[in-house]
Design an enzyme around this catalytic site. Structure first.
Site, short mmCIF file in Angstrom:
data_model
loop_
_atom_site.label_atom_id
_atom_site.label_comp_id
_atom_site.label_asym_id
_atom_site.label_seq_id
_atom_site.Cartn_x
_atom_site.Cartn_y
_atom_site.Cartn_z
N LYS A 10 0.84 -1.20 0.00
CA LYS A 10 0.00 0.00 0.00
C LYS A 10 0.88 1.26 0.00
O LYS A 10 2.09 1.18 0.23
CB LYS A 10 -0.91 -0.04 1.24
CG LYS A 10 -1.87 -1.24 1.27
CD LYS A 10 -2.81 -1.14 2.47
CE LYS A 10 -3.63 -2.38 2.67
NZ LYS A 10 -4.62 -2.24 3.77
N ARG A 112 -1.37 -14.87 3.72
CA ARG A 112 -2.08 -14.25 4.86
C ARG A 112 -1.30 -14.47 6.16
O ARG A 112 -1.19 -13.58 6.99
CB ARG A 112 -3.48 -14.84 5.02
CG ARG A 112 -4.50 -14.35 4.02
CD ARG A 112 -4.78 -12.88 4.11
NE ARG A 112 -5.58 -12.49 5.22
CZ ARG A 112 -6.31 -11.37 5.27
NH1 ARG A 112 -6.34 -10.54 4.23
NH2 ARG A 112 -6.99 -11.05 6.33
N THR A 118 -4.91 -8.03 10.77
CA THR A 118 -5.25 -6.72 10.18
C THR A 118 -4.75 -5.57 11.04
O THR A 118 -4.21 -4.58 10.53
CB THR A 118 -6.79 -6.59 10.03
OG1 THR A 118 -7.27 -7.69 9.25
CG2 THR A 118 -7.18 -5.29 9.37
N ARG A 129 3.18 -7.17 8.97
CA ARG A 129 2.54 -6.10 9.75
C ARG A 129 3.12 -6.06 11.17
O ARG A 129 3.34 -4.99 11.73
CB ARG A 129 1.03 -6.30 9.77
CG ARG A 129 0.36 -5.97 8.43
CD ARG A 129 -1.08 -6.45 8.40
NE ARG A 129 -1.80 -6.04 7.20
CZ ARG A 129 -2.97 -6.56 6.83
NH1 ARG A 129 -3.55 -7.52 7.55
NH2 ARG A 129 -3.56 -6.13 5.73
N ASN A 149 -1.57 -0.30 7.34
CA ASN A 149 -0.96 -1.56 7.76
C ASN A 149 -0.12 -2.18 6.65
O ASN A 149 0.04 -3.38 6.56
CB ASN A 149 -2.03 -2.52 8.27
CG ASN A 149 -3.13 -2.74 7.25
OD1 ASN A 149 -3.05 -2.24 6.14
ND2 ASN A 149 -4.15 -3.50 7.61
N HIS A 152 -1.75 -5.39 1.52
CA HIS A 152 -3.03 -6.10 1.32
C HIS A 152 -2.71 -7.49 0.81
O HIS A 152 -1.79 -7.66 0.01
CB HIS A 152 -3.89 -5.37 0.28
CG HIS A 152 -5.00 -6.24 -0.23
ND1 HIS A 152 -6.20 -6.35 0.42
CD2 HIS A 152 -5.08 -7.09 -1.31
CE1 HIS A 152 -6.98 -7.20 -0.23
NE2 HIS A 152 -6.31 -7.67 -1.28
P1 GDP Z 1 -7.35 -7.27 5.77
O1 GDP Z 1 -7.94 -8.33 4.88
O2 GDP Z 1 -6.54 -7.86 6.89
O3 GDP Z 1 -6.56 -6.23 5.02
O4 GDP Z 1 -8.58 -6.51 6.50
P2 GDP Z 1 -10.04 -6.08 5.94
O5 GDP Z 1 -10.29 -6.70 4.60
O6 GDP Z 1 -11.02 -6.35 7.00
O7 GDP Z 1 -9.91 -4.51 5.83
C1 GDP Z 1 -9.34 -3.88 4.69
C2 GDP Z 1 -8.44 -2.75 5.14
O8 GDP Z 1 -9.21 -1.74 5.80
C3 GDP Z 1 -7.38 -3.11 6.20
O9 GDP Z 1 -6.23 -3.73 5.65
C4 GDP Z 1 -7.08 -1.76 6.80
O10 GDP Z 1 -6.20 -0.99 5.98
C5 GDP Z 1 -8.46 -1.09 6.80
N1 GDP Z 1 -9.15 -1.28 8.08
C6 GDP Z 1 -9.65 -2.42 8.58
N2 GDP Z 1 -10.24 -2.24 9.77
C7 GDP Z 1 -10.10 -0.92 10.04
C8 GDP Z 1 -10.50 -0.09 11.14
O11 GDP Z 1 -11.09 -0.55 12.12
N3 GDP Z 1 -10.17 1.24 11.08
C9 GDP Z 1 -9.49 1.77 10.01
N4 GDP Z 1 -9.22 3.09 10.02
N5 GDP Z 1 -9.12 1.03 8.96
C10 GDP Z 1 -9.41 -0.29 8.97
MG MG Z 2 -9.42 -8.20 3.43
#
Ligand code: GDP
Ligand code: MG
Length: 185
Positions: A10, A112, A118, A129, A149, A152
């Site tokens: 990212k 993953r 996350t 991360r 973070n 992706h």
């Molecule tokens: P991932 O699959 O581990 O990347 O997580 P998700 O698919 O649930 O979320 C997508 C992206 O959204 C994450 O990688 C973070 O950059 C962002 N994100 C997820 N949860 C939060 C949150 O609670 N707050 C904020 N600000 N960003 C979030």
């Molecule tokens: Mg995701």
């Protein structure tokens, strides 16, 4: 069992100069890079990669973090999720991204595992991360910035298929044998 996974470094990872470090880890583990490009995406594209259906999931992640951190709120999953999603879209478009496709046995699950939780404050040491990101998603939502973070990675095989198609044209993906494949047959 041979899968492809879409990985993005990212904008925060690119700006921090972590491209080499991240790619090295995947190469070391023996995953095959079958496509790669640097791209800056607009809002419309970012919303295709992170569709609106993520809103309650992001809200839920914020609430879980806030509970952990002892932060009380009267706001619900939808409201917090909407804010986190808006911040995420803004963050995704703020600079170039390095996109690549990794191929290998159980690639989705292995990638993953290497990426980690996350919310970086929960990501184990040794994960990307966990080793390089000093924030939590709960903090990102409090401060109203995208969840920086670094990386992706596709969450499931279905998600991977759709994401590889979104980011890469068939002609941008390559077929070749790695030395691991040549030497184990
Ligand atoms: P991932 O699959 O581990 O990347 O997580 P998700 O698919 O649930 O979320 C997508 C992206 O959204 C994450 O990688 C973070 O950059 C962002 N994100 C997820 N949860 C939060 C949150 O609670 N707050 C904020 N600000 N960003 C979030
Ligand atoms: Mg995701």
């Amino acid at each position: 069992m041979i899968e492809q996974s879409l990985v993005l470094i990212k904008p925060d990872g690119v700006q921090r100069g972590l491209i080499g470090e991240v790619i090295k880890r995947f190469e070391n583990v023996g995953l095959k890079i079958v496509g790669m490009k640097m791209q800056r995406v607009d809002k419309k594209f970012a919303e295709r990669h992170y569709p609106k259906r993520l809103i309650p999931i992001l809200g839920g992640k914020t609430l879980a973090d806030w509970e952990d951190l002892g932060i009380k709120t009267t706001k619900g999953k939808e409201e917090l999720g909407k804010q986190a999603w808006n911040d995420l879209i803004k963050f995704t478009t703020e600079g170039p991204i390095l996109a690549f496709v990794l191929e290998g046995v159980h690639a989705v699950q292995i990638v993953r595992k290497m990426v980690g939780h996350t919310s970086p404050h929960k990501a184990d040491p040794g994960t990307i991360r966990g080793d390089y990101s000093p924030i939590s998603m709960g903090y990102a939502t409090v401060r109203k910035f995208g969840g920086r973070n670094l990386i992706h990675a596709s969450g499931t095989v279905e998600e991977a298929k759709a994401e590889v198609k979104l980011w890469f044209k068939p002609g941008e993906l390559h077929t070749y044998k790695t030395v691991h494949e040549t030497h184990t047959r």
